[in-house]
Design an enzyme around this catalytic site. Structure first.
Site, PDB file in Angstrom:
ATOM      1  N   CYS A 189       0.886  -1.160   0.000  1.00 52.89           N
ATOM      2  CA  CYS A 189       0.000   0.000   0.000  1.00 52.89           C
ATOM      3  C   CYS A 189       0.921   1.206   0.000  1.00 52.89           C
ATOM      4  O   CYS A 189       2.008   1.144  -0.588  1.00 52.89           O
ATOM      5  CB  CYS A 189      -0.970  -0.049   1.182  1.00 52.89           C
ATOM      6  SG  CYS A 189      -0.173  -0.195   2.775  1.00 52.89           S
ATOM      7  N   ALA A 190       0.555   2.295   0.655  1.00 52.62           N
ATOM      8  CA  ALA A 190       1.426   3.469   0.642  1.00 52.62           C
ATOM      9  C   ALA A 190       2.671   3.236   1.488  1.00 52.62           C
ATOM     10  O   ALA A 190       3.790   3.540   1.075  1.00 52.62           O
ATOM     11  CB  ALA A 190       0.663   4.697   1.128  1.00 52.62           C
TER      12      ALA A 190
END
Ligand SMILES: [Zn+2]
Length: 131
Positions: free
Chosen positions: A71-72
């Site tokens: 994800c981030a």
């Protein structure tokens, strides 16, 4: 750092892993993907609808041996989806090939900060390749 069948890879390791046709990158960020760019060749399965789309992901990646989630930051959504998918495959009635489920350390932000290439195409899944 392996727990419940999920291990971590660094951005540097991912660069070489991504050249392997048996490896798929799964981006589980939500709307950020559309404005922050993405890792070339990655699939997009947003975390907010991830549970519902696991059967689709299983089908799309049926021929892959290794799935690398991110994800981030790969602190919450990435590892959560990775474990969810690992459990899904373990519980699946169908005979899925045993897969390596991994998480990209430091996520997309770490990837970008370490100067790795970022793709900004609008295709899903991205057809680019890491090089
Ligand atoms: Zn792309």
């Amino acid at each position: 750092m392996a727990r419940r069948g999920v291990s971590y890879v660094s951005a540097a390791q991912l660069v070489s892993l991504a050249r392997d046709p048996g490896v798929a990158i799964v981006d589980v960020r939500d709307e950020e993907r559309s404005y922050d760019g993405h890792i070339a060749g990655s699939h997009h399965y947003a975390s907010d609808t991830f549970a519902d789309r696991m059967p689709d992901l299983a089908q799309v990646t049926a021929a892959k041996e290794t799935l690398i989630f991110h994800c981030a930051l790969s602190q919450v959504r990435g590892p959560t989806c990775a474990r969810m998918f690992h459990d899904y495959l373990s519980d699946a009635k169908e005979d899925h090939e045993l897969k390596n489920i991994m998480v990209l350390e430091r996520g997309f932000n770490g990837w970008e900060l370490s100067g790795r290439p970022v793709c900004r195409c609008k295709e899903a899944p991205c057809k680019g390749t890491c090089s």
